[in-house]
Every structure is written in C-alpha cells, then in structure tokens.
Design a protein around this motif. Sequence first.
Motif, PDB file in Angstrom:
ATOM      1  N   LEU A  70     -19.685  60.764  36.064  1.00  0.00           N
ATOM      2  CA  LEU A  70     -19.239  60.805  34.778  1.00  0.00           C
ATOM      3  C   LEU A  70     -19.765  59.886  33.895  1.00  0.00           C
ATOM      4  CD1 LEU A  70     -15.389  61.708  35.823  1.00  0.00           C
ATOM      5  CD2 LEU A  70     -17.182  63.225  34.922  1.00  0.00           C
ATOM      6  N   LEU A  71     -20.020  58.599  34.554  1.00  0.00           N
ATOM      7  CA  LEU A  71     -20.651  57.443  33.925  1.00  0.00           C
ATOM      8  C   LEU A  71     -22.089  57.745  33.306  1.00  0.00           C
ATOM      9  CD1 LEU A  71     -20.171  54.486  32.737  1.00  0.00           C
ATOM     10  CD2 LEU A  71     -21.273  53.831  34.848  1.00  0.00           C
ATOM     11  N   ALA A 197     -35.218  64.364  39.429  1.00  0.00           N
ATOM     12  CA  ALA A 197     -33.837  64.696  38.962  1.00  0.00           C
ATOM     13  C   ALA A 197     -34.372  65.278  37.519  1.00  0.00           C
ATOM     14  CB  ALA A 197     -33.073  63.871  38.982  1.00  0.00           C
ATOM     15  N   TRP A 198     -34.997  64.788  36.835  1.00  0.00           N
ATOM     16  CA  TRP A 198     -35.471  65.071  35.411  1.00  0.00           C
ATOM     17  C   TRP A 198     -36.119  66.573  35.455  1.00  0.00           C
ATOM     18  CZ3 TRP A 198     -40.040  65.598  32.703  1.00  0.00           C
ATOM     19  CH2 TRP A 198     -39.881  66.047  31.338  1.00  0.00           C
ATOM     20  N   LEU A 199     -37.195  66.602  36.299  1.00  0.00           N
ATOM     21  CA  LEU A 199     -37.932  67.671  36.617  1.00  0.00           C
ATOM     22  C   LEU A 199     -36.852  69.094  36.884  1.00  0.00           C
ATOM     23  CD1 LEU A 199     -41.113  66.378  38.139  1.00  0.00           C
ATOM     24  CD2 LEU A 199     -40.859  67.278  35.908  1.00  0.00           C
ATOM     25  N   LEU A 228     -23.391  65.905  44.189  1.00  0.00           N
ATOM     26  CA  LEU A 228     -23.275  65.612  45.462  1.00  0.00           C
ATOM     27  C   LEU A 228     -24.681  65.768  46.072  1.00  0.00           C
ATOM     28  CD1 LEU A 228     -19.999  67.373  46.447  1.00  0.00           C
ATOM     29  CD2 LEU A 228     -20.318  65.053  46.076  1.00  0.00           C
ATOM     30  N   GLY A 229     -25.469  66.670  45.669  1.00  0.00           N
ATOM     31  CA  GLY A 229     -26.870  66.896  46.174  1.00  0.00           C
ATOM     32  C   GLY A 229     -27.716  65.872  46.061  1.00  0.00           C
ATOM     33  N   VAL A 230     -27.508  65.183  44.722  1.00  0.00           N
ATOM     34  CA  VAL A 230     -28.418  64.268  44.437  1.00  0.00           C
ATOM     35  C   VAL A 230     -28.044  62.859  45.037  1.00  0.00           C
ATOM     36  CG1 VAL A 230     -29.573  62.532  42.543  1.00  0.00           C
ATOM     37  CG2 VAL A 230     -29.103  65.053  42.251  1.00  0.00           C
ATOM     38  N   ALA A 231     -26.824  62.760  45.333  1.00  0.00           N
ATOM     39  CA  ALA A 231     -26.226  61.608  45.961  1.00  0.00           C
ATOM     40  C   ALA A 231     -26.653  61.745  47.452  1.00  0.00           C
ATOM     41  CB  ALA A 231     -24.674  61.531  45.829  1.00  0.00           C
ATOM     42  N   GLU A 232     -26.553  62.649  47.922  1.00  0.00           N
ATOM     43  CA  GLU A 232     -26.940  62.827  49.324  1.00  0.00           C
ATOM     44  C   GLU A 232     -28.441  62.344  49.795  1.00  0.00           C
ATOM     45  OE1 GLU A 232     -26.271  63.024  53.309  1.00  0.00           O
ATOM     46  OE2 GLU A 232     -24.843  63.060  51.840  1.00  0.00           O
ATOM     47  N   THR A 233     -29.447  62.972  48.636  1.00  0.00           N
ATOM     48  CA  THR A 233     -30.584  62.673  48.617  1.00  0.00           C
ATOM     49  C   THR A 233     -30.871  61.139  48.590  1.00  0.00           C
ATOM     50  OG1 THR A 233     -31.331  64.940  47.619  1.00  0.00           O
ATOM     51  CG2 THR A 233     -32.848  63.132  47.571  1.00  0.00           C
ATOM     52  N   ALA A 234     -30.237  60.708  47.617  1.00  0.00           N
ATOM     53  CA  ALA A 234     -30.206  59.077  47.417  1.00  0.00           C
ATOM     54  C   ALA A 234     -30.033  58.399  48.795  1.00  0.00           C
ATOM     55  CB  ALA A 234     -29.310  58.703  46.461  1.00  0.00           C
ATOM     56  N   GLU A 235     -29.159  58.638  49.516  1.00  0.00           N
ATOM     57  CA  GLU A 235     -28.835  57.945  50.607  1.00  0.00           C
ATOM     58  C   GLU A 235     -29.944  58.412  51.687  1.00  0.00           C
ATOM     59  OE1 GLU A 235     -24.232  57.056  51.896  1.00  0.00           O
ATOM     60  OE2 GLU A 235     -24.650  59.184  51.892  1.00  0.00           O
ATOM     61  N   PHE A 246     -25.030  58.506  39.821  1.00  0.00           N
ATOM     62  CA  PHE A 246     -25.329  58.109  38.421  1.00  0.00           C
ATOM     63  C   PHE A 246     -26.711  58.730  37.668  1.00  0.00           C
ATOM     64  CE2 PHE A 246     -27.009  55.102  35.456  1.00  0.00           C
ATOM     65  CZ  PHE A 246     -26.100  54.849  34.642  1.00  0.00           C
ATOM     66  N   ILE A 247     -27.590  58.722  38.805  1.00  0.00           N
ATOM     67  CA  ILE A 247     -29.089  59.330  38.198  1.00  0.00           C
ATOM     68  C   ILE A 247     -28.816  60.726  37.907  1.00  0.00           C
ATOM     69  CG2 ILE A 247     -31.195  60.039  39.046  1.00  0.00           C
ATOM     70  CD1 ILE A 247     -31.473  57.608  40.651  1.00  0.00           C
ATOM     71  N   ALA A 248     -27.739  61.461  38.970  1.00  0.00           N
ATOM     72  CA  ALA A 248     -27.708  62.919  38.521  1.00  0.00           C
ATOM     73  C   ALA A 248     -26.927  63.070  37.146  1.00  0.00           C
ATOM     74  CB  ALA A 248     -26.541  63.412  39.612  1.00  0.00           C
ATOM     75  N   GLY A 249     -25.968  62.276  36.841  1.00  0.00           N
ATOM     76  CA  GLY A 249     -25.168  62.371  35.368  1.00  0.00           C
ATOM     77  C   GLY A 249     -26.013  62.010  34.399  1.00  0.00           C
TER      78      GLY A 249
END
Length: 392
Positions: A70-71, A197-199, A228-235, A246-249
């Motif tokens: 959300l941020l 993520a941007w692409l 959740l998908g980008v969060a999991e990818t980051a991990e 945050f990047i997803a947002g």
Amino acid sequence: MDGSSITFSFFLIFTGAAIFASIALYTRQPLIIAYIALGAAIGPSGLSLVTDLKLLSDVGHVGIIFLLFLLGLDMQPSALVSTLRKSTVVGLASSGIFTLMGFGVAWLFGFSLLESLVIGAAMMFSSTIIGIKLLPTTILHHRHIGELMIGLLLLQDLLAIIVLMLLNTAGGEADPEAMGLEIALPFLALPLLGAAAWLVVRYALLPLITRFDRFHEYIFLVALGWCLGVAETAEVIGLSAEIGAFIAGISIATSPISQYIAVNLKPLRDFFLILFFFSVGARFELALLGSVLLPALILSALVLAVKPVVYRYLLKGMSEKRVLAWDLGFRLGQASEFSLLIAYVAIANSLISQSASLLIQATTIITLLASSYIVVLNYPTPIAISDRLRRD
C-alpha cells in the motif's frame, strides 16, 4: 473445543482482540498494546489457549507485506529515488550509532562478543509498522516527513536483509567467497526485479486491468496476486518479501486504479496486522523475563532516549527543520519487527543463547509499547485518543 483448530484460534484472537481493544479505548491506550497483551494472555506463556504460533506468525507477516504494498501504491518511482538519496547518510550513520549502543550494553552485562554484535545489530532498526501505521495518510504521502521516513525504513530493510543473510551463513559452513556473493546479491537483484516488475505491469497487468476494470472482484484478485507474487519472487532471489511488495506497489502506482486498490486492501491489511502483533506477544517467554529484566530495561531506556536525539541531530545536520527532526525521531524511536526476526534466526542457528535472544525480544516489545504511547499521546496519528491529534 479443539485448541489446535485454526477456526477456534481465530475465534479466540479476534473476539479477544475486540474485548481488549474496547478496554484499551476506554482507558485511553493505543490499540497495538491490546493486541500484544492478548497474545501474552492466551498464548503459550499465558493460558495456552492458542499454541500454533508458527502458523499465526507466518500468516500475520502478510500484514507487513500488504503494508509495504500500500505504501508503494502511493509513491511515484521518481519520488523514491529522491527519497533514498536524501536519507542514505542519516540511515547509515544512525545505524552505526545504534549498533554500538546495543553492543556496549550487551558487553557490559557479560554477553559474548558474537552475542553482543547480534544484539547491537538488532538495535539498528526501527519499526515499519509503528512508523507508517501511526503516521497520518496525508502526512505520509504528501509531506517531506513521510518521504524521509520511507527512505530511512527502506534503507533499514536492506540492512536487515544483509544481517539476516550473515546470520544464516554463519550458521552454516559457507566459505568467505560465497558469503561475499550472498551479500552482494540483493544489490544486484533489486534493480533487476524493479525493471522486470515495470515491464510486466506495462505490457500485461495494465492492459488486463483496463479491459476488465468493470469487474471489481477481478481487480482485487489481480492486485493480491501481483503483490504476493512479487513478494515471493523477491524472497527467492535473496531480497525480502517486504521489499518485493513495495516494488509491486510502486510498479502499479502510475495506474489510475492504484487508489481504488489501496482503499480496498486496507481492511485486509489490518486483519493480518492484528495477527502479527498477537504473535509478538504470544511468542514471548514471560517465565524467563526475570533473567534479562535489568539489561532489557536499560537497553530499552537507551533506545527510547537515544534514537530520537540521534535522528534529531543527524537530520538537523542535513538542514531539516528542528520540529520535523524531533517528530521523525520519536516516530522511529523503537526497535523493530526485524529485531525479533534477527533474534529468532540467530538462536535457530545456535549463534546466541536463549538469554541473548530473550534480551532482544524483551527490548523490542518494551520499546514498541512505550514508543506507541509516546507517539499516540503526543503526535498526530490515525488512532489518537485525543480528537485534537486524530488525523487520517
């Protein structure tokens, strides 16, 4: 009733939270205090009515992920670059001072060199939840203090990732070369994840949202899946789920639908944050508190007193206004949920003793509670007891 049932656990947690929250509001206490107190009361150290803390802690962690998502939804990429540039010097300097402070207290109380270093590292961080959740939305997204806070917290997130990787590596038998690669990986992975993520957003996500924007349920599902998908990818690539969220947002912040997503996700975020704070209180070993009570009180007092002063003078040195510097200092004047994570990881890898882990946990909980009081009773927040200070 089956005490191991997730349904029964949710019944106890949310019914109990409603009761404790009512008491907190009648007695003019911050709601966060109620959730932590409930965890201590019905968790393993209390009545043992809720025992599956690993599951609840993992579920509650989703609240932090949504908080960062959300941020990101309210921050343009250009603003992020400017924010990080302004906060880097303050963030690194303050982290060094807080580490030395924690190390000194632990060393004076007879903890080993490694334990003192871990305790010191755990004191570097301020709570993302306290900092962001207690800052009014209008201030968070539209004023300079919000930009500075975001920059400092994001920098601390990166430092936390490095500390956690060092602890995991030290617990194994990795060679120094491999350790260096693991530390460098997040800084290489971060821009790659942002670009990817941007692409995806530009060429896949936004076209889909534009075509089916009449179906609100669909937009909600896409937002959840993306976060959740980008969060999991980051991990997976060595970053944290929080940074991924945050990047997803940020990647979707330029879309006109971003504010609609933000409004609809806030209740879901609060649901998971209640579980997170409950698990913080429930995982604390009350029976062992006496063994570290004195160092925990001293370290907590130092954190609460030193952090606002350090931020005040570092920010003043960056030509920030005195009022803003004090405001930000008190809002970030506590230990962090990352401090708890460091304690859990370090003891799981047999790097520190139970006493050292308990010292970090006790200091974190004490400062979270005390800092919540300080902020809620003296500064504008969305959950202020006073009508004069309530802002959102």
